[in-house]
Structures are given as C-alpha cells and as structure tokens.
Design an enzyme around this catalytic site. Structure first.
Site, short mmCIF file in Angstrom:
data_model
loop_
_atom_site.label_atom_id
_atom_site.label_comp_id
_atom_site.label_asym_id
_atom_site.label_seq_id
_atom_site.Cartn_x
_atom_site.Cartn_y
_atom_site.Cartn_z
N ARG A 1 0.82 -1.22 0.00
CA ARG A 1 0.00 0.00 0.00
C ARG A 1 0.84 1.27 0.00
O ARG A 1 0.40 2.32 -0.39
CB ARG A 1 -0.92 0.04 1.22
CG ARG A 1 -1.88 -1.12 1.29
CD ARG A 1 -2.56 -1.18 2.63
NE ARG A 1 -1.54 -1.43 3.67
CZ ARG A 1 -1.69 -1.10 4.94
NH1 ARG A 1 -2.79 -0.53 5.36
NH2 ARG A 1 -0.73 -1.36 5.81
N GLU B 1 7.07 6.33 11.91
CA GLU B 1 7.04 7.02 13.21
C GLU B 1 8.02 8.19 13.14
O GLU B 1 9.13 8.04 12.61
CB GLU B 1 7.48 6.07 14.33
CG GLU B 1 6.53 4.93 14.57
CD GLU B 1 7.03 3.99 15.66
OE1 GLU B 1 8.20 4.09 16.08
OE2 GLU B 1 6.24 3.14 16.08
N ARG C 1 20.15 26.60 3.95
CA ARG C 1 19.26 27.48 4.72
C ARG C 1 19.85 27.63 6.11
O ARG C 1 20.02 26.67 6.83
CB ARG C 1 17.85 26.90 4.78
CG ARG C 1 17.17 26.81 3.42
CD ARG C 1 15.74 26.29 3.56
NE ARG C 1 15.10 26.13 2.28
CZ ARG C 1 14.39 27.07 1.67
NH1 ARG C 1 14.24 28.26 2.23
NH2 ARG C 1 13.84 26.83 0.50
N HIS D 1 20.13 30.08 11.43
CA HIS D 1 19.12 30.99 11.95
C HIS D 1 18.87 30.79 13.43
O HIS D 1 19.02 29.70 13.96
CB HIS D 1 17.79 30.78 11.21
CG HIS D 1 17.89 30.96 9.74
ND1 HIS D 1 17.24 30.14 8.85
CD2 HIS D 1 18.56 31.87 8.98
CE1 HIS D 1 17.51 30.54 7.61
NE2 HIS D 1 18.31 31.57 7.66
N LYS E 1 13.43 23.28 17.93
CA LYS E 1 12.98 22.81 16.61
C LYS E 1 13.12 21.30 16.51
O LYS E 1 14.15 20.74 16.87
CB LYS E 1 13.81 23.45 15.49
CG LYS E 1 13.60 24.94 15.37
CD LYS E 1 14.44 25.52 14.24
CE LYS E 1 14.23 27.01 14.12
NZ LYS E 1 15.11 27.60 13.11
N TYR F 1 9.56 21.26 9.92
CA TYR F 1 10.07 21.72 11.20
C TYR F 1 8.89 21.90 12.15
O TYR F 1 7.97 22.63 11.84
CB TYR F 1 10.67 23.11 11.15
CG TYR F 1 11.49 23.58 10.00
CD1 TYR F 1 12.71 24.20 10.27
CD2 TYR F 1 11.07 23.51 8.68
CE1 TYR F 1 13.47 24.71 9.24
CE2 TYR F 1 11.84 24.01 7.66
CZ TYR F 1 13.04 24.62 7.94
OH TYR F 1 13.79 25.13 6.93
#
Length: 174
Positions: free
Chosen positions: A23, A28, A53, A56, A65, A125
């Site tokens: 399928r 998880e 990126r 930050h 995060k 995130y």
C-alpha cells in the site's frame, strides 16, 4: 522508536521506524514526551540540491525545533548559543533523510541550518514557539570561528542569508 542523547544537553536524535508494504509506507516521527516544550508551530520547506538554509536563530521568543525529512536528504547543523553550556559555540551535524528515518530535536538558543543533498528535499520543522520576525537573525554559514565543514564551497543562499552576521557579532547582541 529509539531516542538517542547527544553530547549536547537536550539535543536528541529520534530514530523512527518505517513500515513498508504494497500500500505504501508508514513512519514514526516523534515522541512529544521527550521534548520539554510543546510543538506549537509547524512549517515545511522544499529545496533543491545545494541549497543552504541558515544558520538561523530568534533572539527573543526562542524556538526549539524538531526537524524531519520526508523526501530527500540534508546535512543538518545546530550550533549551541547557550552561554553557560560546555558546548557553547560548538556545532552538531547529522544527516537526516527520508530513508534513514532520523529526526533531530534542537533545544531553544541554538543556531540552525541545513544543506540539501538531493535533487528534491522536503523538510518539516516543528517549533516550540511562533515566528518572531523582529528577532530573527542569521550567522554566516562559513563563519571562520565556527569551522563547519558543509562539504560545499558555493551553496545556493537566499539574499537574506548572504547578509548574515558573524558569530562574534551575535554574541554581542545576545
């Protein structure tokens, strides 16, 4: 699911399980009980190969995060900015991919960035705080004090990230 500690206090690697059958796939991703703050805000980015990126941070209303890759592969980097931490100014690097089912939780007061390693990369995130645009700041990806080996000399950067500051200047602002 396996949750592994790192040498960085409160920074964890989550190794999820993948279940594949005719399928499709089930995976998880996260256990909330291992994260001190609740995930309040979730964002998605799609990037092509060699996009970098970061790095930050929000200087107010800091965010923890939880980073996971649902397609592709990234080099994920977190730099500890907690002044009294024994790992202050040190970088933690890990490869996250859809294939390896790894995710990382980065606690508040860390710089964060990633380099995209495949043609198409989908990154999700989960953040422990909302975006606070007025306190968003970035540190140069190739800052000489951080000595992060990204494995590239010429990443694709946003205009904003090209104008990031040096780590020594971030320390003055905090």
């Amino acid at each position: 699911m396996i949750v592994k500690k790192t040498k960085f206090k409160d920074l964890y690697i989550f190794e999820g399980k993948r279940f594949i059958d005719k399928r499709g796939e089930f995976r998880e991703i996260m256990l909330q009980k291992k994260i001190k703050n609740k995930i309040l805000f979730t964002v998605f980015s799609r990037s092509k190969k060699n996009v970098l990126r970061g790095l930050h941070i929000q200087t107010k209303k800091m965010q923890g995060k939880f980073i996971t890759v649902v397609k592709g592969k990234i080099l994920d980097v977190a730099v500890d900015c907690r002044k009294n931490s024994k790992t202050f100014g040190k970088a933690y690097k890990t490869i996250l991919s859809a294939k390896n089912c790894k995710s990382v939780y980065i606690p508040p007061n860390f710089l964060h960035g990633f380099l995209c390693l495949e043609k198409d990369n989908f990154v999700v995130y989960g953040c422990t705080n909302y975006r606070h645009k007025l306190s968003e700041i970035g540190v140069k990806w190739n800052d000489p004090d951080l000595k992060i080996n990204w494995g590239t000399k010429k990443p694709l950067l946003s205009k904003k990230d090209k104008n990031n500051i040096f780590f020594k200047d971030l320390k003055k602002q905090k």
